[in-house]
Design a protein around this motif. Structure first.
Motif, PDB file in Angstrom:
ATOM      1  N   ILE A   1       0.830  -1.197   0.000  1.00  0.00           N
ATOM      2  CA  ILE A   1       0.000   0.000   0.000  1.00  0.00           C
ATOM      3  C   ILE A   1       0.868   1.252   0.000  1.00  0.00           C
ATOM      4  CG2 ILE A   1      -0.269   0.087   2.495  1.00  0.00           C
ATOM      5  CD1 ILE A   1      -3.005   0.899  -0.042  1.00  0.00           C
ATOM      6  N   GLY A   2       2.038   1.186   0.623  1.00  0.00           N
ATOM      7  CA  GLY A   2       2.949   2.332   0.618  1.00  0.00           C
ATOM      8  C   GLY A   2       3.431   2.660  -0.783  1.00  0.00           C
ATOM      9  N   PHE A   3       3.786   1.619  -1.552  1.00  0.00           N
ATOM     10  CA  PHE A   3       4.228   1.824  -2.924  1.00  0.00           C
ATOM     11  C   PHE A   3       3.114   2.422  -3.771  1.00  0.00           C
ATOM     12  CE2 PHE A   3       4.618   0.193  -7.282  1.00  0.00           C
ATOM     13  CZ  PHE A   3       5.825   0.774  -7.635  1.00  0.00           C
ATOM     14  N   VAL A   4       1.915   1.906  -3.604  1.00  0.00           N
ATOM     15  CA  VAL A   4       0.773   2.409  -4.376  1.00  0.00           C
ATOM     16  C   VAL A   4       0.505   3.871  -4.040  1.00  0.00           C
ATOM     17  CG1 VAL A   4      -1.712   2.163  -4.715  1.00  0.00           C
ATOM     18  CG2 VAL A   4      -0.264   0.140  -4.680  1.00  0.00           C
ATOM     19  N   LEU A   5       0.549   4.233  -2.764  1.00  0.00           N
ATOM     20  CA  LEU A   5       0.316   5.623  -2.372  1.00  0.00           C
ATOM     21  C   LEU A   5       1.393   6.551  -2.915  1.00  0.00           C
ATOM     22  CD1 LEU A   5      -0.949   5.284   1.295  1.00  0.00           C
ATOM     23  CD2 LEU A   5      -2.263   5.905  -0.737  1.00  0.00           C
ATOM     24  N   ILE A   6       2.647   6.107  -2.878  1.00  0.00           N
ATOM     25  CA  ILE A   6       3.732   6.935  -3.416  1.00  0.00           C
ATOM     26  C   ILE A   6       3.555   7.149  -4.912  1.00  0.00           C
ATOM     27  CG2 ILE A   6       6.211   6.926  -3.928  1.00  0.00           C
ATOM     28  CD1 ILE A   6       6.640   5.765  -1.150  1.00  0.00           C
ATOM     29  N   VAL A   7       3.211   6.101  -5.645  1.00  0.00           N
ATOM     30  CA  VAL A   7       3.013   6.228  -7.092  1.00  0.00           C
ATOM     31  C   VAL A   7       1.841   7.161  -7.398  1.00  0.00           C
ATOM     32  CG1 VAL A   7       2.332   4.960  -9.170  1.00  0.00           C
ATOM     33  CG2 VAL A   7       4.086   4.044  -7.675  1.00  0.00           C
TER      34      VAL A   7
END
Length: 87
Positions: A6-12
């Motif tokens: 979820i962190g990667f998705v939010l950053i993207v």
């Protein structure tokens, strides 16, 4: 099927939002398309007021920013559907 954190998705998604806002501003200055850089709300959204060294942090949503958010969301959707090696 690939699963991203979820962190990667939010950053993207946040980076897509920022890139869309920057591209909307550049397109307005180069080509004169003002509709990509118009505020959607009457005033910017206040995120932080007097937070350590940041006096005031505001977010201004524009159509260019939302287009960037949609493009990055679509890109993530396609990557999850096809897998990590797909283009």
């Amino acid at each position: 099927m690939v699963k991203y954190s979820i962190g990667f998705v939010l950053i993207v998604l946040v980076l897509g939002l920022l890139i869309g806002a920057v591209l909307g501003s550049l397109i307005e200055q180069v080509f004169g398309l003002t509709w990509l850089n118009v505020e959607l709300f009457g005033e910017p959204l206040l995120l932080a007021d007097d937070f350590y060294i940041v006096k005031r942090l505001e977010v201004q949503l524009t159509p260019g920013a939302l287009l960037g958010l949609l493009a990055s969301g679509y890109y993530l959707y396609r990557r999850v559907k096809k897998g990590p090696g797909a283009g």
